[in-house]
Design a protein around this motif. Structure first.
Motif, short mmCIF file in Angstrom:
data_model
loop_
_atom_site.label_atom_id
_atom_site.label_comp_id
_atom_site.label_asym_id
_atom_site.label_seq_id
_atom_site.Cartn_x
_atom_site.Cartn_y
_atom_site.Cartn_z
N ARG A 114 52.50 68.00 47.63
CA ARG A 114 53.03 69.36 47.84
C ARG A 114 54.35 69.24 48.59
O ARG A 114 54.50 68.36 49.43
CB ARG A 114 52.02 70.21 48.61
N GLU A 115 55.28 70.12 48.29
CA GLU A 115 56.60 70.11 48.95
C GLU A 115 56.83 71.33 49.82
O GLU A 115 57.80 71.38 50.57
CB GLU A 115 57.70 69.99 47.90
N ARG A 116 55.96 72.29 49.71
CA ARG A 116 55.97 73.46 50.60
C ARG A 116 54.70 73.40 51.43
O ARG A 116 53.59 73.46 50.89
CB ARG A 116 56.06 74.77 49.81
N ILE A 117 54.87 73.26 52.74
CA ILE A 117 53.74 72.97 53.63
C ILE A 117 53.39 74.23 54.43
O ILE A 117 54.18 74.68 55.27
CB ILE A 117 54.11 71.84 54.62
N PRO A 118 52.23 74.84 54.20
CA PRO A 118 51.83 75.99 55.00
C PRO A 118 51.75 75.61 56.49
O PRO A 118 51.20 74.56 56.86
CB PRO A 118 50.45 76.35 54.45
N VAL A 119 52.30 76.47 57.34
CA VAL A 119 52.32 76.21 58.78
C VAL A 119 51.74 77.39 59.53
O VAL A 119 51.67 78.51 59.02
CB VAL A 119 53.75 75.92 59.29
N TYR A 120 51.31 77.13 60.77
CA TYR A 120 50.96 78.23 61.67
C TYR A 120 51.82 78.15 62.92
O TYR A 120 52.21 77.07 63.36
CB TYR A 120 49.47 78.22 62.02
N TRP A 121 52.16 79.30 63.45
CA TRP A 121 52.98 79.43 64.66
C TRP A 121 52.12 79.01 65.84
O TRP A 121 51.19 79.70 66.22
CB TRP A 121 53.44 80.88 64.79
N SER A 122 52.41 77.86 66.43
CA SER A 122 51.59 77.33 67.51
C SER A 122 52.06 77.83 68.87
O SER A 122 53.20 78.27 69.04
CB SER A 122 51.60 75.80 67.49
N HIS A 123 51.16 77.76 69.85
CA HIS A 123 51.42 78.21 71.22
C HIS A 123 51.92 79.66 71.22
O HIS A 123 52.80 80.02 72.01
CB HIS A 123 52.39 77.27 71.93
N PHE A 124 51.34 80.44 70.32
CA PHE A 124 51.70 81.85 70.26
C PHE A 124 51.43 82.50 71.62
O PHE A 124 50.30 82.49 72.12
CB PHE A 124 50.90 82.56 69.17
N GLY A 125 52.47 83.05 72.21
CA GLY A 125 52.35 83.71 73.51
C GLY A 125 52.38 82.78 74.69
O GLY A 125 52.84 83.14 75.78
N THR A 126 51.90 81.57 74.52
CA THR A 126 51.73 80.64 75.64
C THR A 126 53.06 80.32 76.30
O THR A 126 53.21 80.42 77.53
CB THR A 126 51.05 79.36 75.15
N TYR A 127 54.04 79.89 75.51
CA TYR A 127 55.34 79.54 76.07
C TYR A 127 56.05 80.77 76.63
O TYR A 127 56.79 80.69 77.62
CB TYR A 127 56.22 78.87 75.02
N ARG A 128 55.83 81.93 76.01
CA ARG A 128 56.51 83.13 76.47
C ARG A 128 55.93 83.62 77.79
O ARG A 128 56.64 84.25 78.58
CB ARG A 128 56.45 84.22 75.40
N VAL A 129 54.67 83.36 78.03
CA VAL A 129 54.09 83.68 79.33
C VAL A 129 54.67 82.78 80.41
O VAL A 129 54.97 83.21 81.52
CB VAL A 129 52.55 83.56 79.27
N ARG A 130 54.87 81.51 80.07
CA ARG A 130 55.34 80.54 81.07
C ARG A 130 56.85 80.50 81.21
O ARG A 130 57.37 80.33 82.30
CB ARG A 130 54.87 79.13 80.66
#
Length: 391
Positions: A114-130
């Motif tokens: 596959r050449e298109r790799i499904p991704v998920y947005w990691s550390h959602f909210g976590t970095y923005r809190v810190r």
């Protein structure tokens, strides 16, 4: 073609440090890899430099021979920093091999599935809190703020996100990470009803914001003992999670949690090599095996994925690093048949893009596999040198 020089570089990446390996050859081809020494891997650059003399004069295209020799030389202290150092070397040699043959690294493994790799947005909210001020983004102070941010992620085309435990405090949202010795709660790693209630409210706010179809993952790291992991698993039942992510080095305990959990379990991101994955796979202790390709190297990671496939278990790369690591993890995701989804950090230091010659493309929640030779992404050495790490 022979290896003539091995160099490591470190750069300031905001609340962390990015590290890079540069391997130079007699033909002028340079191989790059990115590795991580910010979270528990202090001294990894020194280990790489310690192994470097073994590389000089070797043919980098014979990457399996080189890395197997390094494993033999470090057998009495296998795993840990030695494994991570060998992985960084292996990934740099793969970059050289791809460039030498004029093909992407994936072509060395039979080409991408596959050449298109499904991704998920990691550390959602976590970095923005810190670190919202450092990133220049709005601070998240409530679960309503978290819900609005979740809608933004969905509207940007992402079909999944992963968050961590963000308890509501008197001053706003906090970060719960006793498993890493940050904040109260270690070394006991106990749970309480206030915490589990907060987890339910946090996930409900996200689910209400994004609707029933978007994938939600919750990563609770090493923050509990088995008892606490069970209680959190009970608490997330109504959120319809894609997975609950747990870090533990006890395979039987994880298998027990998996049997009672109301959602899929993902784990194993901190394991080194096939031997450490073996008991988790044999006990069917996880629904998704998370493989850190930066820690294990692409060749070893592909072997781990093959073992998981035999046990009808899909794999997902552990990838919360920089763009070169994302290209390496995407190559892993492209070549293994039993792929689940790829982790990626969208939030980062505002200057992260400066370190790379190519910035990856993400369209509709999919990472586009780079098509250039090697990893398809090189490191801008001048930019890295211009931002030395802050100690």
């Amino acid at each position: 073609m022979k290896i003539t020089r091995v160099d490591t570089f470190q750069a300031d990446a905001g609340w962390r440090m990015f590290s890079f390996l540069k391997v130079t050859t007699s033909d002028g081809i340079i191989g790059w890899s990115e590795f991580n020494e910010s979270f528990g891997s202090t001294g990894l650059s020194d280990v790489i430099r310690g192994l470097a003399p073994v590389l000089i004069g070797r043919d980098p295209r014979r990457f399996e021979q080189v890395t197997q020799h390094l494993h033999v030389l470090t057998r009495q202290s296998r795993g840990g920093l030695n494994q991570q150092a060998i992985a960084a070397i292996e990934n740099a040699l793969l970059d050289i091999a791809g460039k030498a043959y004029g093909v992407p690294v994936a072509a060395l493994f039979g080409g991408p599935i596959r050449e298109r790799i499904p991704v998920y947005w990691s550390h959602f909210g976590t970095y923005r809190v810190r670190s919202a001020a450092l990133m220049g983004v709005p601070e998240l102070r409530s679960y309503d703020d978290l819900g609005r941010h979740a809608r933004e992620v969905r509207d940007r085309g992402f079909r999944a996100l992963k968050t961590n435990i963000l308890p509501l405090t008197d001053t706003g949202l906090g970060s719960y990470v006793p498993g890493f010795g940050r904040g109260l709660g270690w070394p006991e790693l106990n749970w309480d009803n206030k915490l589990t209630r907060g987890v339910r409210e946090q996930l409900a706010a996200i689910r209400d914001a994004v609707g029933p179809e978007m994938g939600i993952h919750l990563d609770i790291n090493f923050n509990f003992k088995t008892e606490g992991f069970k209680r959190i698993a009970d608490a997330v039942a109504e959120a319809n999670l894609t997975w609950l992510e747990i870090d533990t080095h006890d395979a039987p305990a994880l298998a027990e949690i998996k049997r009672m959990a109301p959602c899929p379990i993902a784990s194993c991101e901190t394991l080194h090599g096939r031997r450490e994955f073996k008991p988790f796979l044999e006990r069917y202790a996880t629904d998704v095996a998370i493989v850190d390709v930066v820690w294990n190297g692409l060749v070893e990671s592909a072997k781990i994925a093959a073992m998981a496939d035999v046990h009808e278990i899909n794999v997902a790369p552990h990838n919360f690093y920089g763009h070169l690591c994302s290209a390496i993890s995407a190559t892993f995701s492209a070549i293994v048949p039993n792929f689940r989804v790829m982790e990626i950090d969208i939030d980062s230091a505002p200057w992260r893009d400066e370190f790379y010659t190519v910035v990856p493309t993400i369209e509709n929640g999919e990472f586009i596999l780079p098509s250039g030779p090697g990893w398809g992404i090189d490191v801008d050495e001048k930019a890295v040198r211009a931002r030395p790490p802050r100690h």
